[in-house]
Design an enzyme around this catalytic site. Structure first.
Site, short mmCIF file in Angstrom:
data_model
loop_
_atom_site.label_atom_id
_atom_site.label_comp_id
_atom_site.label_asym_id
_atom_site.label_seq_id
_atom_site.Cartn_x
_atom_site.Cartn_y
_atom_site.Cartn_z
N LYS A 243 0.83 -1.21 0.00
CA LYS A 243 0.00 0.00 0.00
C LYS A 243 0.87 1.27 0.00
O LYS A 243 0.63 2.19 -0.75
CB LYS A 243 -0.93 0.05 1.23
CG LYS A 243 -1.95 -1.06 1.30
CD LYS A 243 -2.94 -0.83 2.44
CE LYS A 243 -2.33 -0.81 3.83
NZ LYS A 243 -1.72 -2.08 4.25
N ARG B 126 -9.27 0.94 9.47
CA ARG B 126 -8.84 -0.43 9.80
C ARG B 126 -9.87 -1.14 10.68
O ARG B 126 -9.65 -2.30 11.05
CB ARG B 126 -7.52 -0.38 10.56
CG ARG B 126 -6.28 -0.57 9.68
CD ARG B 126 -5.07 -0.28 10.54
NE ARG B 126 -3.92 -1.04 10.23
CZ ARG B 126 -2.82 -0.55 9.63
NH1 ARG B 126 -2.80 0.70 9.22
NH2 ARG B 126 -1.78 -1.30 9.45
N ARG C 208 11.71 -6.86 4.28
CA ARG C 208 11.75 -5.45 3.92
C ARG C 208 12.53 -4.64 4.96
O ARG C 208 12.61 -5.01 6.13
CB ARG C 208 10.36 -4.88 3.66
CG ARG C 208 9.51 -4.65 4.87
CD ARG C 208 8.16 -4.08 4.47
NE ARG C 208 7.45 -3.58 5.63
CZ ARG C 208 6.26 -3.01 5.57
NH1 ARG C 208 5.62 -2.89 4.44
NH2 ARG C 208 5.68 -2.57 6.68
N ARG D 96 11.98 -2.58 10.87
CA ARG D 96 11.02 -1.98 11.78
C ARG D 96 10.65 -2.98 12.88
O ARG D 96 10.53 -4.17 12.61
CB ARG D 96 9.75 -1.58 11.01
CG ARG D 96 9.83 -0.19 10.44
CD ARG D 96 8.72 0.16 9.50
NE ARG D 96 7.41 -0.39 9.82
CZ ARG D 96 6.34 -0.19 9.04
NH1 ARG D 96 6.43 0.55 7.95
NH2 ARG D 96 5.18 -0.71 9.36
N ARG E 194 0.14 -8.96 13.59
CA ARG E 194 -0.44 -7.97 12.67
C ARG E 194 -1.38 -8.66 11.67
O ARG E 194 -2.43 -8.14 11.33
CB ARG E 194 0.66 -7.21 11.92
CG ARG E 194 1.43 -6.27 12.81
CD ARG E 194 2.66 -5.73 12.11
NE ARG E 194 2.35 -4.73 11.11
CZ ARG E 194 3.21 -4.32 10.19
NH1 ARG E 194 4.41 -4.85 10.11
NH2 ARG E 194 2.87 -3.38 9.33
P1 AMP Z 1 1.19 0.58 8.98
O1 AMP Z 1 2.50 1.25 8.67
O2 AMP Z 1 0.04 1.17 8.22
O3 AMP Z 1 1.25 -0.92 8.87
O4 AMP Z 1 0.87 0.93 10.52
C1 AMP Z 1 1.77 0.59 11.54
C2 AMP Z 1 1.04 0.46 12.86
O5 AMP Z 1 0.41 1.72 13.20
C3 AMP Z 1 -0.09 -0.54 12.88
O6 AMP Z 1 0.36 -1.88 13.12
C4 AMP Z 1 -0.95 -0.02 14.05
O7 AMP Z 1 -0.35 -0.30 15.30
C5 AMP Z 1 -0.84 1.49 13.84
N1 AMP Z 1 -1.91 2.00 12.95
C6 AMP Z 1 -1.77 2.55 11.72
N2 AMP Z 1 -2.96 2.90 11.20
C7 AMP Z 1 -3.89 2.56 12.12
C8 AMP Z 1 -5.31 2.64 12.17
N3 AMP Z 1 -6.04 3.14 11.15
N4 AMP Z 1 -5.94 2.18 13.29
C9 AMP Z 1 -5.25 1.67 14.32
N5 AMP Z 1 -3.91 1.55 14.34
C10 AMP Z 1 -3.23 1.99 13.25
#
Ligand code: AMP
Length: 224
Positions: free
Chosen positions: A13, A88, A127, A160, A171
């Site tokens: 994404k 989400r 990654r 990360r 996740r």
């Molecule tokens: P991402 O980089 O989008 O995978 O986001 C990394 C982390 O940020 C996720 O595993 C969640 O802990 C938090 N996070 C990001 N977006 C959301 C969301 N819309 N709702 C809740 N937690 C989020």
């Protein structure tokens, strides 16, 4: 153009959102990036979010909805946006529906990137992120590099915390339980474009561009 990019963690994404953002000249809103910046800067938001993020859990709906509301109200989002990582949960999906309705926006397109779980887990564990520009690379892309190919920073690649194996598993579970069902919400409104996310970055971008073009020409032919 207003796009919600939907899909499992690691499906691509962020990479596609950056490309589409520069093609269409509209902001890329990544909730993950917003939270990581807050964690790095140790802001009150970052302190609240860090624990959930490190475990691969979701940050609370209240916090996330507040972030998106503030962001969408900014001037640069008026002409369009690409949302990456939001909504989400069902609560977040209903909240953004309400926000968009209030702003008289009804042309949001949901693009969902699809890949099988095995591929996603491999991508996530292979990654690396640049700690300076935050771009994501696969290990094979950077194996012989000492400098980031985007920002030229020296030795800036890192794994990360949430891309570590045990966190990846969690996740994926959270995605299946809480996020995947949100797609039904959009399917009931017939707003979803499905994209095969396997293949090169360029191939996936081409598929998205083609699907958007088809969507636009269908819209034109139905309204004509
Ligand atoms: P991402 O980089 O989008 O995978 O986001 C990394 C982390 O940020 C996720 O595993 C969640 O802990 C938090 N996070 C990001 N977006 C959301 C969301 N819309 N709702 C809740 N937690 C989020």
């Amino acid at each position: 153009m207003r796009i919600i990019l939907f899909g499992a963690p690691g499906v691509g994404k962020g990479t596609q959102a950056k490309i589409l953002s520069s093609k269409f000249g509209i902001p890329h809103i990544s909730t993950g990036d917003i939270l990581r910046k807050a964690v790095k800067e140790k802001t009150p938001l970052g302190i609240k979010a860090q624990q959930a993020m490190n475990k691969g859990a979701l940050v609370s709906d209240d916090i996330m909805i507040g972030i998106i509301k503030d962001t969408l109200e900014q001037d640069d989002c008026k002409k369009g946006f690409i949302l990456d990582g939001f909504p989400r949960t069902h609560v977040q999906a209903h909240a953004i529906d309400d926000m968009l309705a209030e702003m008289n926006i009804n042309n949001v397109c949901v693009i969902t990137l699809q890949a099988n779980e095995k591929e996603i887990v491999t991508r996530l564990s292979n990654r690396r992120a640049c700690k300076v520009c935050k771009n994501i690379f696969s290990l094979t892309e950077i194996e012989k590099l000492t400098k980031c190919p985007v920002c030229n920073s020296e030795n800036s690649f890192y794994l990360r915390t949430d891309d570590k194996e045990e966190v990846i598993k969690h996740r994926m579970e959270v995605f299946k339980e809480e996020t995947q069902p949100v797609l039904k919400h959009y399917e009931s409104k017939k707003k979803v474009i499905y994209i095969d996310a396997l293949g090169s970055v360029d191939e996936v971008t081409k598929r998205i561009m083609l699907a958007l073009k088809e969507r636009d020409s269908n819209k034109f032919s139905t309204s004509a």
